[in-house]
Design an enzyme around this catalytic site. Structure first.
Site, short mmCIF file in Angstrom:
data_model
loop_
_atom_site.label_atom_id
_atom_site.label_comp_id
_atom_site.label_asym_id
_atom_site.label_seq_id
_atom_site.Cartn_x
_atom_site.Cartn_y
_atom_site.Cartn_z
N TYR A 158 0.68 -0.87 -0.14
CA TYR A 158 0.52 0.46 0.30
C TYR A 158 1.02 0.59 -0.26
O TYR A 158 1.88 1.53 0.85
CB TYR A 158 -1.22 -0.20 1.23
CG TYR A 158 -1.91 1.68 1.00
CD1 TYR A 158 -2.58 1.32 0.35
CD2 TYR A 158 -0.96 2.09 2.22
CE1 TYR A 158 -3.30 2.59 1.04
CE2 TYR A 158 -2.00 3.76 2.91
CZ TYR A 158 -3.01 3.99 1.32
OH TYR A 158 -3.32 4.88 1.34
N ASP A 239 9.09 3.13 0.29
CA ASP A 239 8.27 4.07 1.12
C ASP A 239 8.81 3.99 2.15
O ASP A 239 8.07 2.84 3.13
CB ASP A 239 7.13 3.67 0.39
CG ASP A 239 5.79 3.53 0.98
OD1 ASP A 239 5.77 4.90 2.25
OD2 ASP A 239 4.65 3.63 0.83
N LYS A 266 2.99 10.88 7.26
CA LYS A 266 1.77 11.03 8.27
C LYS A 266 2.61 11.05 9.68
O LYS A 266 2.28 13.20 9.14
CB LYS A 266 1.89 9.66 8.51
CG LYS A 266 1.46 8.12 7.18
CD LYS A 266 1.14 7.13 8.02
CE LYS A 266 0.70 6.51 7.23
NZ LYS A 266 -0.79 6.44 6.57
#
Length: 436
Positions: A158, A239, A266
């Site tokens: 993801y 990532d 985030k």
């Protein structure tokens, strides 16, 4: 109550609905303007999600006045808890000094320098607005830099709202030329790299699958990717939107594998929207507007003063290397405690992850790759996850329905012990259903 899994789940949902009328009313009202009353799919769960009225420290309060200890940590974005005084002071100061300034501000260069000093791959970087944006920009950068079009990603990965590769992907994924490889499978992945290598612009990988179940990549697997990418001039992108918090320099520093590019997001915005992408100087140099033929990189809120102020304060003053070590130790203790319960009770129950990330699975042998069970077994496990989620809500503990946790700095040792104790009680009371 434990006659069958379906009966236990029906009873738990009935109890939940009766206890949360205000959240139910909010959900019904929201459906008039938003599909399913929702604007972020991961926050939806049946029969309806709790709606929050307040967060303080590691405590969430819902519209019905119930309080919960928060083990979800806003899917890792809430590293600092819900009311860290240093973060709040930084945001208030930034608001008082004026927002949407339309020019460089006093925070962004220092934050960029701090990130560069911490992450081995970041010789230069640029900010954007989310982890999704960061990954999109990194992929477009790799394609433009190499002149190639194919991108390797991994089953279960993801990388944002339009970059989801679990369960075969989603209809709104970006229509790039994807090569989907098996996670943690060295030979299978190297075979695909040999097949497509001359056309591959990038290999994009999470060094720990996040939404794919908190499954860490093996060091030999990442090392093989690093060697193959170097040999074939493929841009290796880590990532680290989630995993950057797992050491002072992310998993790349902890594992000693340096990618060509890294994406971030985030928690690094201190609770405000945030993204960043960066890497080798020769790659990122294309974005230098003082050079002829530079590549424009637009984004009104790339240097949003609130994100820059909170992000700088968080990384510089709060999430020190020592704080990272302490938080990861709590996560390791929680994961070890949970796995001990699986052995104690003799049920298929496994906790995975690294440091402050934990994934709960009602199965075994999950470490090497995403779980691919039969449809019947996946449906059974989904029901068990629902039941655990609802039982823990009734006990005042909150985490993601899929069994995912991202611990925050606001959690205490007592909170860790409480979660282990509640899991022990859950397994004890529901054991006939778990062993079925």
């Amino acid at each position: 109550m434990n006659v069958s899994l379906d009966a236990a789940l029906a009873e738990a949902e009935s109890r939940y609905t009766a206890a949360n009328p205000a959240s139910l009313a909010r959900h019904e009202a929201a459906r008039s303007a938003m599909p399913g009353g929702n604007t972020r799919t991961v926050l939806h769960y049946s029969p309806f999600p709790l709606a929050w009225s307040k967060g303080e420290g590691a405590t969430l309060t819902d519209l019905d006045g119930h309080s919960y200890t928060d083990y979800l940590g806003e899917y890792s974005a809430g590293l600092y808890g819900h009311s860290n005084p240093k973060i709040q002071a930084a945001l208030k100061r930034a608001i008082d000094d004026g927002t949407v300034l339309g020019g460089p501000n006093v925070y962004e260069a220092e934050l960029a320098g701090l990130l560069k000093s911490r992450f081995p791959s970041l010789q230069a970087l640029r900010f954007c607005n989310s982890g999704t944006e960061a990954n999109v920009f990194a992929l477009m950068t790799a394609q433009a830099h190499t002149g190639r079009k194919k991108v390797m990603v991994f089953d279960g990965g993801y990388h944002g709202g339009v970059l989801y590769f679990g369960h075969g992907g989603i209809p709104i994924n970006l229509p790039l030329d994807w090569v989907i490889a098996p996670y943690n499978d060295v030979e299978g992945t190297l075979g695909l790299i040999r097949q497509h290598g001359a056309e591959l612009a990038a290999i994009l990988i999470e060094p720990m699958l996040g939404s794919g179940g908190c499954l860490p990549a093996r060091q030999d697997f990442l090392g093989a990717l690093r060697q193959a990418a170097s040999e074939l001039d493929i841009i290796l992108i880590f990532d680290e939107v989630m995993t950057s918090r797992l050491s002072s320099g992310g998993l790349q520093a902890a594992l000693g594998v340096t990618p060509d590019m890294t994406t971030l997001g985030k928690y690094l915005g201190g609770g405000s929207s945030f993204g960043a992408f960066g890497g080798r100087a020769d790659i990122m140099g294309h974005y230098d507007p003082e050079k002829p033929g530079y590549w424009p990189h637009a984004g009104t809120f790339n240097n949003n003063v609130l994100s820059m102020a909170a992000g700088l304060t968080g990384l510089r003053d709060i999430y020190t290397p020592e704080a990272a070590m302490s938080l990861n130790a709590k996560g390791d203790r929680l994961r070890d405690g949970l796995n001990a319960l699986g052995e104690k009770h003799g049920v298929p129950f496994t906790a995975t992850g690294v440091g402050s990330f934990i994934g709960i699975h009602f199965t075994q042998d999950v470490m090497d790759r995403p779980v691919h069970d039969s449809a019947e077994e996946e449906a059974r496990q989904s029901k068990i996850h629902k039941l655990m989620h609802l039982d823990f809500i009734a006990a005042g503990l909150f985490f993601a329905r899929r069994g995912y946790m991202a611990l925050s700095l606001a959690l205490t040792d007592r909170d860790i012990d409480r979660f282990v104790a509640q899991t022990d009680e859950f397994i004890t009371s529901r054991k006939p259903l778990l062993a079925a």
